[in-house]
Every structure is written in structure tokens, then in C-alpha cells.
Write a protein that holds these residues in place. Structure first.
Motif, PDB file in Angstrom:
ATOM      1  N   VAL A 131       0.829  -1.204   0.000  1.00 49.99           N
ATOM      2  CA  VAL A 131       0.000   0.000   0.000  1.00 49.99           C
ATOM      3  C   VAL A 131       0.865   1.256   0.000  1.00 49.99           C
ATOM      4  O   VAL A 131       0.548   2.248  -0.659  1.00 49.99           O
ATOM      5  N   ALA A 132       1.972   1.211   0.732  1.00 48.40           N
ATOM      6  CA  ALA A 132       2.860   2.372   0.799  1.00 48.40           C
ATOM      7  C   ALA A 132       3.494   2.695  -0.548  1.00 48.40           C
ATOM      8  O   ALA A 132       3.972   3.812  -0.760  1.00 48.40           O
ATOM      9  N   LEU A 189      -6.802  -0.052   9.743  1.00 47.82           N
ATOM     10  CA  LEU A 189      -6.212  -0.188  11.070  1.00 47.82           C
ATOM     11  C   LEU A 189      -5.070  -1.210  11.057  1.00 47.82           C
ATOM     12  O   LEU A 189      -4.060  -1.036  11.750  1.00 47.82           O
ATOM     13  N   THR A 190      -5.221  -2.263  10.275  1.00 47.53           N
ATOM     14  CA  THR A 190      -4.146  -3.242  10.132  1.00 47.53           C
ATOM     15  C   THR A 190      -2.928  -2.600   9.482  1.00 47.53           C
ATOM     16  O   THR A 190      -1.789  -2.802   9.924  1.00 47.53           O
ATOM     17  N   TYR A 191      -3.148  -1.837   8.436  1.00 47.10           N
ATOM     18  CA  TYR A 191      -2.065  -1.137   7.745  1.00 47.10           C
ATOM     19  C   TYR A 191      -1.350  -0.178   8.683  1.00 47.10           C
ATOM     20  O   TYR A 191      -0.121  -0.025   8.634  1.00 47.10           O
ATOM     21  N   TRP A 192      -2.100   0.459   9.556  1.00 45.32           N
ATOM     22  CA  TRP A 192      -1.542   1.445  10.476  1.00 45.32           C
ATOM     23  C   TRP A 192      -0.717   0.797  11.596  1.00 45.32           C
ATOM     24  O   TRP A 192       0.387   1.259  11.919  1.00 45.32           O
ATOM     25  N   VAL A 287     -12.069   9.227   7.967  1.00 44.79           N
ATOM     26  CA  VAL A 287     -11.113   8.794   8.991  1.00 44.79           C
ATOM     27  C   VAL A 287     -10.226   7.679   8.443  1.00 44.79           C
ATOM     28  O   VAL A 287      -9.001   7.659   8.681  1.00 44.79           O
ATOM     29  N   THR A 288     -10.824   6.769   7.694  1.00 47.84           N
ATOM     30  CA  THR A 288     -10.061   5.670   7.096  1.00 47.84           C
ATOM     31  C   THR A 288      -9.002   6.195   6.137  1.00 47.84           C
ATOM     32  O   THR A 288      -7.836   5.758   6.158  1.00 47.84           O
ATOM     33  N   VAL A 289      -9.375   7.147   5.304  1.00 48.12           N
ATOM     34  CA  VAL A 289      -8.431   7.726   4.347  1.00 48.12           C
ATOM     35  C   VAL A 289      -7.299   8.451   5.074  1.00 48.12           C
ATOM     36  O   VAL A 289      -6.121   8.331   4.694  1.00 48.12           O
ATOM     37  N   VAL A 290      -7.620   9.189   6.120  1.00 45.85           N
ATOM     38  CA  VAL A 290      -6.597   9.901   6.888  1.00 45.85           C
ATOM     39  C   VAL A 290      -5.588   8.914   7.481  1.00 45.85           C
ATOM     40  O   VAL A 290      -4.370   9.146   7.445  1.00 45.85           O
ATOM     41  N   THR A 296       1.084   5.892   5.161  1.00 44.97           N
ATOM     42  CA  THR A 296       1.886   5.900   3.945  1.00 44.97           C
ATOM     43  C   THR A 296       3.020   6.908   4.040  1.00 44.97           C
ATOM     44  O   THR A 296       4.167   6.634   3.660  1.00 44.97           O
ATOM     45  N   ALA A 297       2.686   8.086   4.572  1.00 41.68           N
ATOM     46  CA  ALA A 297       3.718   9.114   4.745  1.00 41.68           C
ATOM     47  C   ALA A 297       4.814   8.651   5.701  1.00 41.68           C
ATOM     48  O   ALA A 297       6.000   8.985   5.521  1.00 41.68           O
TER      49      ALA A 297
END
Length: 300
Positions: A131-132, A189-192, A287-290, A296-297
Motif C-alpha cells: 500500500v505504501a 487499522l491493520t495497515y496502520w 477517517v479511514t483515508v486519513v 503511507t507518509a
């Protein structure tokens, strides 16, 4: 003390306990048709200008009110009543099963291309993926991807048992929004929180969203909450088991998103129903997009 909607005459079960739906005798219910007083389950009840009505009374034109709006049956959440109240659930089942079969035919290469991945290198000397790296589609494709038979079996049983009544109570569009946003929130949330090199897949985030929504719906209808609390507790124990291997972030993200969306779906005031419902969906999506953009950043 629970508050009943206006005109909820005869909707609560009497002192003898829950009754069986007149069309589905095996389903206990505390809701009655405001016209004929017959017990009706969530799949059969139709929202009217006063309380809920059974399909027979709607077809016979026995609903209260006048004009074209009174002749348009609506679900509890304001959606259109469909001839097949499980159509979207069947389509989602079909998509999951079709992709599972495709994985068995194509092998792990397809899994690597579609699973949720933050940032990793699958192939020696190749570019990093995830995703990143701009592969945002993985947040969605991973929701329909399974490798093991037991995994897809559990998720599809949950989808069928929970999804059908929810689709009937919410309507197709609202139900689909609930499912997709719950799954997407679980992926985000998993990605985060998870290790970026750890792959994740499965519909569990969306299923937990349906579980949270079921709890909200049962509370709204004054049903016995003990069965759904027991099911939720069992699933949370399974989620946080000491053996690992479970993406608990997807479960928690889906559960929170599904609960929040369902509250807006079934408790929105009738005069501002669309604004509250779709506004809440938009907020969950924002919120999900944020979360995704911030993660990613941090990884790039």
C-alpha cells in the motif's frame, strides 16, 4: 428505560415471552405488525408511517397514511424493501468463493498480488510492493481473499447468518455501505498498526462490522442481547488468542466502524435520516483515508 418509536402499539413481546414470526415460525421476535398484530421478524417487517407492518398488510394497501409515499414500503433504516432480501449477501458470498477458487487455481502468486501489505519485497532484486508503494487497491482486494478452507468457511458462515437479517433491516445500499466500510476500516487499522512486512487477508473485518451492527439492531428492537454478547465475547477471545496468526487490528477496526455506522442507520431521526446515515458513512470513510495517508507518509 427504553424508548419505543411513536405508534409502537403492540410491538413488544407480551408476558409469555418472544413469539415466532408468522412467516418464519422458528425465528423469535418481539415485533408485531401495527395493523394485524401478527409477530414479524426483521426480514419481514416493513417500516410504515406508524410503526412496522407485515408484508401482507403492505400488499393489501392497509398501511396508514395517504398518497404515493405511504405506498412505498421501507425497511427499518429507510431503505427500499427488496423482493430478495439476501441478494447482496449472496453476491458477496459469490465473490469471496470465486476468488478463493481462483487462488487455488493460480496459486500463491495471486495471493501476493492481492493481500494487504504495508511495504515489503517479495522477489529478490525486485521493487518493494504494498500500500505504501501506491497499491491502495490491496485495502479492498484483501477483504475478499482467503487461502485456507477453515478461514473462508468461518467467514462465509458469519456473512450468511449475520448478513441476511441486516440486509433485510437496512436495505441493500445501506447494508453494502456497512459491509464495505467495515472491511475497509479493518484494513486501514491493520495497515496502520501491523508490521508493514506482514501480509493480511480475509473478510473478518467486514464480518466483525456486521457483528457490531447486529448488536445495535437487536438493541434497537429490544431483543434479548445475551446471545449476541456471548457471540461477540467468543469472537474476541478467538481474536486475541495466545497462538497468534490473527490480524486483530482488522477485527477491531471493522467492529468499531460497523457499530458506529449501524447506530446512525437505525437511530437516525426520520426527518434527517439520509443526512445522518450518509454523513456518518462519509465520516468513517474520511477517517479511514486519513489513517491510510498518514501511515503511507510514515513508511515512505
Amino acid at each position: 428505560m427504553d424508548e419505543h418509536p411513536p405508534g409502537a402499539r403492540g410491538q413488544s413481546a407480551d408476558a409469555r415471552g418472544p413469539l415466532g414470526c408468522y412467516r418464519h415460525p422458528g425465528r423469535d421476535t418481539g415485533i408485531r405488525c401495527t395493523r394485524c398484530d401478527r409477530p414479524i421478524c426483521t426480514e419481514c417487517m416493513v417500516s410504515a408511517s406508524v410503526g412496522f407492518q407485515c408484508p401482507d398488510c403492505v400488499r393489501q394497501g392497509s398501511g396508514t397514511g395517504h398518497g404515493p409515499a405511504a405506498n412505498q414500503p421501507r425497511t427499518l433504516a429507510g431503505g427500499a424493501v427488496a423482493a430478495d432480501p439476501r441478494l447482496v449477501t449472496k453476491i458477496l458470498l459469490g465473490l469471496n468463493i470465486a476468488l478463493f477458487i481462483l487462488v487455488k487455481v493460480k496459486g500463491d502468486s495471486l495471493v501476493n498480488d492481492l493481500l494487504l501489505l504495508g511495504r515489503a519485497n517479495f522477489y529478490f532484486g525486485g521493487p518493494p510492493e504494498g500500500v505504501a508503494e501506491g497499491q491502495w487497491y490491496r485495502l479492498v482486494t484483501s477483504m475478499f481473499l482467503h487461502q485456507e478452507v477453515w478461514h473462508i468457511a468461518f467467514n462465509m458462515m458469519g456473512l450468511w447468518w449475520l448478513g441476511g437479517p441486516l440486509e433485510a433491516a437496512l436495505g441493500r445500499a445501506r447494508y453494502l455501505a456497512l459491509y464495505l466500510l467495515s472491511g475497509l476500516a479493518g484494513s486501514a487499522l491493520t495497515y496502520w498498526l501491523a508490521d508493514p512486512t506482514q501480509g493480511s487477508l480475509g473478510a473478518s473485518g467486514a464480518i466483525f462490522g456486521l457483528l457490531g451492527a447486529t448488536a445495535v439492531l437487536m438493541r434497537r428492537l429490544n431483543y434479548d442481547m445475551r446471545p449476541v454478547f456471548a457471540l461477540l465475547a467468543l469472537n474476541l477471545v478467538f481474536t486475541f488468542n495466545p497462538w497468534g496468526g490473527i490480524a486483530w487490528q482488522a477485527h477491531v477496526g471493522g467492529l468499531v466502524a460497523g457499530t458506529v455506522i449501524a447506530i446512525a442507520m437505525v437511530h437516525a431521526p426520520r426527518g434527517r435520516r439520509a443526512l445522518v446515515q450518509y454523513g456518518t458513512c462519509a465520516l468513517v470513510l474520511a477517517v479511514t483515508v486519513v489513517i491510510v495517508v498518514a501511515r503511507t507518509a510514515a513508511l515512505t
